[in-house]
Design a protein around this motif. Structure first.
Motif, mmCIF file in Angstrom:
data_model
loop_
_atom_site.group_PDB
_atom_site.id
_atom_site.type_symbol
_atom_site.label_atom_id
_atom_site.label_comp_id
_atom_site.label_asym_id
_atom_site.label_seq_id
_atom_site.Cartn_x
_atom_site.Cartn_y
_atom_site.Cartn_z
ATOM 1 N N HIS A 61 53.141 -27.213 -7.421
ATOM 2 C CA HIS A 61 53.427 -26.149 -8.391
ATOM 3 C C HIS A 61 54.933 -25.971 -8.464
ATOM 4 O O HIS A 61 55.604 -25.818 -7.425
ATOM 5 C CB HIS A 61 52.769 -24.836 -7.981
ATOM 6 N N GLY A 62 55.471 -26.006 -9.671
ATOM 7 C CA GLY A 62 56.911 -25.883 -9.807
ATOM 8 C C GLY A 62 57.319 -25.214 -11.098
ATOM 9 O O GLY A 62 56.579 -25.208 -12.088
ATOM 10 N N ASP A 82 51.960 -27.701 -13.009
ATOM 11 C CA ASP A 82 51.001 -27.851 -11.915
ATOM 12 C C ASP A 82 50.446 -29.271 -11.963
ATOM 13 O O ASP A 82 50.025 -29.740 -13.034
ATOM 14 C CB ASP A 82 49.855 -26.847 -12.037
ATOM 15 N N VAL A 83 50.465 -29.930 -10.811
ATOM 16 C CA VAL A 83 49.915 -31.280 -10.699
ATOM 17 C C VAL A 83 48.965 -31.310 -9.511
ATOM 18 O O VAL A 83 49.365 -30.967 -8.393
ATOM 19 C CB VAL A 83 51.018 -32.346 -10.515
ATOM 20 N N LEU A 93 47.489 -32.902 -14.785
ATOM 21 C CA LEU A 93 48.797 -32.323 -15.043
ATOM 22 C C LEU A 93 48.646 -31.224 -16.083
ATOM 23 O O LEU A 93 48.130 -31.469 -17.171
ATOM 24 C CB LEU A 93 49.769 -33.408 -15.531
ATOM 25 N N ALA A 94 49.086 -30.009 -15.756
ATOM 26 C CA ALA A 94 49.085 -28.881 -16.688
ATOM 27 C C ALA A 94 50.511 -28.359 -16.785
ATOM 28 O O ALA A 94 51.112 -27.971 -15.772
ATOM 29 C CB ALA A 94 48.143 -27.784 -16.211
ATOM 30 N N GLU A 95 51.049 -28.346 -17.998
ATOM 31 C CA GLU A 95 52.455 -28.007 -18.197
ATOM 32 C C GLU A 95 52.592 -27.067 -19.387
ATOM 33 O O GLU A 95 52.036 -27.324 -20.455
ATOM 34 C CB GLU A 95 53.244 -29.293 -18.443
ATOM 35 N N HIS A 239 62.364 -24.778 -8.671
ATOM 36 C CA HIS A 239 61.639 -24.357 -7.472
ATOM 37 C C HIS A 239 60.284 -25.062 -7.475
ATOM 38 O O HIS A 239 59.604 -25.103 -8.510
ATOM 39 C CB HIS A 239 61.434 -22.842 -7.446
ATOM 40 N N GLY A 240 59.893 -25.610 -6.338
ATOM 41 C CA GLY A 240 58.607 -26.298 -6.267
ATOM 42 C C GLY A 240 58.087 -26.359 -4.849
ATOM 43 O O GLY A 240 58.855 -26.279 -3.883
#
Length: 305
Positions: A61-62, A82-83, A93-95, A239-240
């Motif tokens: 998550h980043g 989110d991967v 993959l959700a972006e 940030h991740g």
């Protein structure tokens, strides 16, 4: 028995001694410990994706913000990613971003599912390098920020917050580091990066010693570059973190729609081509009676009706 045979045919207990010594030499104590991945390796998208697979999968998550402006970096975009990678290296993959954009990508075996935000989920065959490239793009924000900051980065080892991990702490170096590899990449549309001057830089990263997987990253930098002979102020903040290592749920295929092929009919074709000249040749006219052996008249070009 001759002396020669006595020297060769050793008693069974003595025969086992060299084998036991060899087994001990090949045991865990004799194996060279794996060197921890460098920070640049851990951040590189291809290495990051492969390391997640070696670790048995995980959930990354980043958030990333890139901004720029003439007087201040006040025009930017923030992306949330989110991967999920499972043990079989399938992924989702959700972006999304704050400009109302985004995408969803799912790879399950030999199938790839892709949808833009508010769009339909379409299934197609997962043909390399597309599935790997999409995964690397989803994990690429830390690397994009590092590419800008690296020429001015001072890297120090910190006290790892978790056992079996290496912590890297980042700050601004006193002067630009002449990293030839980074300079060689600043060409074409990326040439502006060669003139970047990093003003401030802070950050930290946590890297797993066993797999080289990037477990956490925080990086913030401000910089100045040139555009049309004017100073351009920029800022980047990433940030991740990776969670659920080796326990991520199996990625399943999402609901989807088939992309139906469309057949164009002859009337549609004529309507689309109406008024355009054609290079279709007319068939030769039949010979006139009594003109045997005469050459047929030359073909003529005509316009489409």
């Amino acid at each position: 028995m001759s002396g020669g045979l006595k020297r060769i045919l050793l008693p069974p207990p003595l025969l086992l001694l060299p084998l036991a010594a060899l087994a001990c030499a090949r045991g865990p104590a004799a194996e060279a410990p794996r060197q921890p991945a460098t920070l640049a390796e851990a951040l590189r998208p291809a290495f990051f994706a492969d390391a997640l697979g070696r670790a048995g999968g995980g959930h990354y998550h980043g958030t990333a913000r890139f901004a720029a402006g003439l007087a201040a970096p006040d025009d930017g975009v923030t992306t949330t990613t989110d991967v999920w990678v499972d043990r079989a290296r399938n992924y989702r993959l959700a972006e999304t971003n704050d400009r109302d954009g985004g995408r969803d990508v799912v790879r399950v075996g030999r199938e790839l599912f892709v949808a833009l935000r508010y769009g339909k989920m379409i299934r197609r065959v997962a043909e390399e390098p597309e599935p790997t490239k999409l995964l690397e793009e989803g994990l690429g924000a830390p690397w994009a920020a590092w590419e800008l900051a690296a020429p001015y980065a001072k890297i120090e080892r910190g006290a790892a917050a978790a056992a079996g991990a290496t912590e890297y702490r980042l700050s601004r170096a006193a002067a630009r580091t002449e990293d030839q590899a980074a300079l060689d990449g600043d060409k074409g549309v990326r040439a502006w990066r060669a003139g970047v001057v990093v003003d401030t830089l802070t950050g930290r990263a946590l890297v797993d010693d066993a797999t080289g997987a990037l477990l956490a990253v925080d990086l913030a930098a401000t910089f100045t570059t040139k555009r049309d002979a004017r100073d351009l102020k920029g800022a980047v903040e990433v940030h991740g973190a990776v969670a659920d290592v080796a326990t991520t749920a199996t990625v399943a295929a999402p609901p989807f729609e088939e992309l139906a092929p469309r057949q164009r009919t002859v009337p549609e074709q004529r309507e689309l081509l109406a008024g355009l000249p054609t290079t279709r040749m007319l068939p030769p006219a039949p010979p006139k009676p009594g003109a045997h052996g005469a050459a047929p008249p030359a073909a003529q070009k005509v316009k489409a009706p």
